[in-house]
Scaffold this active site. Sequence first.
Site, short mmCIF file in Angstrom:
data_model
loop_
_atom_site.label_atom_id
_atom_site.label_comp_id
_atom_site.label_asym_id
_atom_site.label_seq_id
_atom_site.Cartn_x
_atom_site.Cartn_y
_atom_site.Cartn_z
CG HIS A 213 -3.72 9.03 -1.03
ND1 HIS A 213 -4.52 7.94 -0.91
CD2 HIS A 213 -2.67 8.73 -0.23
CE1 HIS A 213 -4.04 7.14 -0.02
NE2 HIS A 213 -2.66 7.69 0.46
CG ASP B 88 -7.21 6.98 -2.36
OD1 ASP B 88 -6.87 7.37 -3.18
OD2 ASP B 88 -7.10 6.88 -1.29
CB SER C 290 -1.21 5.05 1.26
OG SER C 290 -1.82 5.80 2.32
#
Length: 465
Positions: A120, A150, A224
């Site tokens: 993402h 992911d 992230s």
Amino acid sequence: MNKFTSILLVSLLSGAITLGGYKLFFEPRENNTPNEIFSRNTSHSLDKQNLSLTSMDFTDAAENTVHAVVHVKNLSYRTTPSNPLLEFFYGYKGGQTQAQIGMGSGVIISEDGYIVTNNHVIANASELEVTLNNNQTYNAKLIGTDTEMDIALLKIDSPKKLPYLVFGDSDGIRLGEWVLAVGNPYNLTSTVTAGIISAKARNLTKSGIQSFIQTDAVVNPGNSGGALVNSRGELIGINTMISSTTGSYVGYSFAVPSNVTRKIIEDILEFGNVQQGVLGIQGIELNNMLAEELKVKTHQGFYIQNITKNSGAEKAGILQGDIIKKINDRTINTFVDIKSILNTKRPQDIVNLQILRGTDEIDFKVALIKPENAIFNFNGFELEDLSTEELTNLNLNYGVRIKKVTNKNYLAYQKELEGSILLTINKNKINNTQIANKILDNSSSTSRFRLEVLNTQGELIRILL
């Protein structure tokens, strides 16, 4: 008088002998001054304290990690929609292209510039830029992704060897173990936070396909794709998300385990896509109510309802009604427990299953098969997974094929359904047959299903069953 003097001398002599004997035989034979003894006792006490503090020292792990964690910038473009009213009243013109910049983190995993991050973080990127801890910037190339877990793999070309992190064993982590999270939250580079392992094999989706490490190390937007490392500085996870109603950290953060990440990267480099292996079974997680309903004597384990034809499970001799208690000596209580093991495996890999059949515990060796070779049966529907090539040809990111409809209640839809692609069930995206199985099994017998289906003519149709 002489007699008194004699008695006094004898008494003094006896006392001296007694005191000397005590000193000789009972007191420790040390020639230390009081100051020396205090010094040694204090030193001994401090040694214990320093030993405790040393075991909690993360400075080396933090120093090594920050040099291997990078800042990832995602540049993408979007076209603004046209709005006739805004154009007429305000002169606003739609159809203009606008640049958007997204930020995240990444981890260097090899000296020649391979970097792992979250999918993402780099999704829909037109350009990717990576900035190292020493402020050097490079253009990055996307090597491959796994949208399900992911994870994305990038590559930069550097004239020098780069600092990198080695993979640790995420299966060996323990609850309460100290960990560090390193990343770039809110564009603050090289930020290090500490916490403990709060839970393992945590699932945050209805599908049950993901298995996260949960920690209480502070993670915020921008973290992230960053590193979760143990006290030795080994990479044990890729920080992926937080659980929050505000969008900021409130006590829980989640990371993709390093063993899963490493397997994904190896698959991308070797095969160009992620290789998945399945057992060829469908079933449900046991609890007290289900155990009573199914008349089984245990309320823990995975109850097998269906066996896929020609699967490794069928060939090994596993039967409907068997209960999976362990896989590779790891206790199984949920579907996530199974998935967390299979996420690190490939087709043709062998796994060891401990099965409870009645009151007997039986061990089986099962060869995993490709998902597209498994046909899932539920309530008169036969579903099969699509290969990566089939999804690409259909320009789809998810979906399973409806191979056959045999339930007489749905024969009216047979022509429309057979050969079509099932996209969603009750608005839940269907990435594979395991997800479909879990959604359908978690529904009551009176539930109705709203299906989104891409028929053989390429038309999107909605069906209420």
